[in-house]
Design an enzyme around this catalytic site. Structure first.
Site, PDB file in Angstrom:
ATOM      1  N   ARG A   1       0.892  -1.174   0.000  1.00 16.74           N
ATOM      2  CA  ARG A   1       0.000   0.000   0.000  1.00 16.74           C
ATOM      3  C   ARG A   1       0.919   1.209   0.000  1.00 16.74           C
ATOM      4  NH1 ARG A   1      -5.386   1.191   3.566  1.00 16.74           N
ATOM      5  NH2 ARG A   1      -6.125  -0.172   1.905  1.00 16.74           N
TER       6      ARG A   1
ATOM      7  N   HIS B   1      -7.219   1.042  -6.463  1.00 15.72           N
ATOM      8  CA  HIS B   1      -7.468   0.128  -5.342  1.00 15.72           C
ATOM      9  C   HIS B   1      -8.123  -1.135  -5.908  1.00 15.72           C
ATOM     10  CE1 HIS B   1      -7.804  -1.313  -1.398  1.00 15.72           C
ATOM     11  NE2 HIS B   1      -8.629  -0.439  -0.850  1.00 15.72           N
TER      12      HIS B   1
ATOM     13  N   GLN C   1     -10.171  -3.612  -3.761  1.00 13.11           N
ATOM     14  CA  GLN C   1     -11.492  -3.077  -3.431  1.00 13.11           C
ATOM     15  C   GLN C   1     -12.435  -3.247  -4.620  1.00 13.11           C
ATOM     16  OE1 GLN C   1     -12.437  -1.708  -0.305  1.00 13.11           O
ATOM     17  NE2 GLN C   1     -14.395  -2.137  -1.272  1.00 13.11           N
TER      18      GLN C   1
ATOM     19  N   ASP D   1     -17.463   7.199  -1.491  1.00 12.48           N
ATOM     20  CA  ASP D   1     -16.213   7.056  -0.729  1.00 12.48           C
ATOM     21  C   ASP D   1     -15.960   8.410  -0.067  1.00 12.48           C
ATOM     22  OD1 ASP D   1     -13.735   6.235   0.266  1.00 12.48           O
ATOM     23  OD2 ASP D   1     -12.692   6.383  -1.660  1.00 12.48           O
TER      24      ASP D   1
ATOM     25  N   CYS E   1     -16.580   1.645   0.393  1.00  9.87           N
ATOM     26  CA  CYS E   1     -15.401   0.818   0.657  1.00  9.87           C
ATOM     27  C   CYS E   1     -15.016   0.821   2.135  1.00  9.87           C
ATOM     28  CB  CYS E   1     -14.231   1.314  -0.186  1.00  9.87           C
ATOM     29  SG  CYS E   1     -13.826   3.037   0.117  1.00  9.87           S
TER      30      CYS E   1
ATOM     31  N   ARG F   1     -13.949  -8.557   0.977  1.00  8.41           N
ATOM     32  CA  ARG F   1     -12.529  -8.239   0.814  1.00  8.41           C
ATOM     33  C   ARG F   1     -11.659  -9.485   1.071  1.00  8.41           C
ATOM     34  NH1 ARG F   1     -10.359  -3.211   0.899  1.00  8.41           N
ATOM     35  NH2 ARG F   1      -8.554  -4.505   0.429  1.00  8.41           N
TER      36      ARG F   1
HETATM   37  N1   CP Z   1     -11.465  -0.328   2.179  1.00  9.54           N
HETATM   38  C1   CP Z   1     -10.202  -0.389   2.640  1.00  9.54           C
HETATM   39  O1   CP Z   1      -9.236  -0.563   1.890  1.00  9.54           O
HETATM   40  O2   CP Z   1     -10.077  -0.248   3.996  1.00  9.54           O
HETATM   41  P1   CP Z   1      -8.713  -0.120   4.798  1.00  9.54           P
HETATM   42  O3   CP Z   1      -8.095   1.207   4.415  1.00  9.54           O
HETATM   43  O4   CP Z   1      -9.096  -0.169   6.249  1.00  9.54           O
HETATM   44  O5   CP Z   1      -7.807  -1.241   4.412  1.00  9.54           O
HETATM   45  N1  NVA Z   2     -10.069   6.764  -1.162  1.00  9.56           N
HETATM   46  C1  NVA Z   2      -9.727   6.286   0.163  1.00  9.56           C
HETATM   47  C2  NVA Z   2      -9.932   4.812   0.237  1.00  9.56           C
HETATM   48  C3  NVA Z   2      -9.606   4.178   1.554  1.00  9.56           C
HETATM   49  C4  NVA Z   2      -9.788   2.698   1.558  1.00  9.56           C
HETATM   50  C5  NVA Z   2      -8.288   6.653   0.483  1.00  9.56           C
HETATM   51  O1  NVA Z   2      -7.423   6.531  -0.387  1.00  9.56           O
HETATM   52  O2  NVA Z   2      -8.030   7.082   1.612  1.00  9.56           O
END
Ligand code: CP
Ligand code: NVA
Length: 286
Positions: A95, A122, A125, A206, A245, A273
């Site tokens: 990540r 993502h 997701q 989101d 998400c 997930r």
């Molecule tokens: N939806 C999602 O990716 O959640 P987290 O940021 O908690 O992993």
């Molecule tokens: N768009 C959000 C998604 C988190 C899972 C972010 O990047 O923070």
């Protein structure tokens, strides 16, 4: 052995294969005796836990690695991080703040690289979103999906690519400055939330301020305020399911009555997930 950095790159066939694997009750133990590196430059609840459990369910051993422990491009180059982790692991999952770090890591190591969220994408997701739409609506192909809010973020981009590849009809509603750059063919973009939601079977949103965008909070909250998903907006839909998400900010992008209401599918989506993480890992290691 295959990378999974964006849904666009794995194509319709890759998405369909992963969804089929995700629905399979027994995938065996393709990771038996193998390690999976889970590098996090940002916080995570769903991704970390679903990935750790998925690795275990496939017989492997996950190692959680925090940002400063590897220091991509700070302690050593992205390439050297990837080459190092490849000595011990069968999959490198990360990540990252900058999607380019993933592409450089994938180019440097033979070990498959998995995107667990970047600034632009993502895909894990997006896969869980497609599986959830299939379960709730009964099919993905032809399902009518509306995404309301920040149309140019990582979640919106992967949802758009997933819908385009799987044949769902997606309409994104966002202010012009927050529209998805280069949307996939077939994805429609509008400014009016009502226009996107009328007739929709799924309404998705989101957060307005993604991780790493804190300095833009005031501007984003002001521009996106008319895009809150509330009961009045949901009433325009075809009795739609609500998806998010997570994490969510009640009272900002979504009204509490919607996300906590009877047509909210967010907990099934969160559970999915793990199933799609398992499917994605099994697909990557063949
Ligand atoms: N939806 C999602 O990716 O959640 P987290 O940021 O908690 O992993
Ligand atoms: N768009 C959000 C998604 C988190 C899972 C972010 O990047 O923070």
């Amino acid at each position: 052995m295959r990378d999974l950095l964006t849904l666009h790159e794995i194509g319709a066939e890759g998405v369909a294969e992963i969804l089929a694997l995700s629905e399979s009750a027994d995938l065996g133990a393709p990771l038996a005796g193998k390690g999976v590196a889970l590098v996090f430059e940002k916080p995570s609840a769903r991704t970390r836990n679903s990935m750790e459990m998925a690795v275990r369910q496939l017989g492997g051993h996950p190692i959680y690695i925090q940002k400063d422990e590897v220091g991509i491009d700070t302690r050593e180059t992205a390439e050297d991080v990837a080459r190092t982790l490849a000595c011990y692991h069968s999959v490198i999952a990360a990540r990252v703040m900058d999607h380019d770090h993933l592409t450089r890591m994938a180019a440097a190591a033979d070990t498959p690289v998995l995107n667990m969220l970047s600034d632009t994408d993502h895909p894990l997701q997006g896969l869980a979103d497609l599986l959830t739409i299939k379960q709730l609506v009964g099919r993905v192909e032809g399902a009518r999906v509306a995404y309301v809010g920040d149309g140019n973020n990582n979640v919106a981009k992967s949802l758009a690519e997933g819908c385009a590849l799987a044949g769902a009809e997606l309409v994104i509603a966002s202010p012009e400055e927050f529209q998805l750059a280069d949307p996939p063919t077939g994805v429609r973009q509008v400014v009016s939330p009502a226009e996107a939601v009328v007739g929709a079977q799924v309404v998705y949103t989101d957060v307005w301020v993604s991780m790493g965008q804190a300095e833009e909070t005031a501007r984003r909250n002001a521009a996106l305020a008319p895009y809150q998903v509330d009961e009045a907006l949901m009433a325009l839909s075809d009795d739609a399911w609500f998806l998010h998400c997570l994490p969510a900010r009640r009272g900002e992008e979504v009204e509490a009555a919607v996300i906590d209401g009877p047509r909210s599918g967010v907990w099934r989506q969160a559970e999915n997930r793990m199933h799609t993480a398992r499917g994605a890992l099994a697909w990557m290691v063949g």
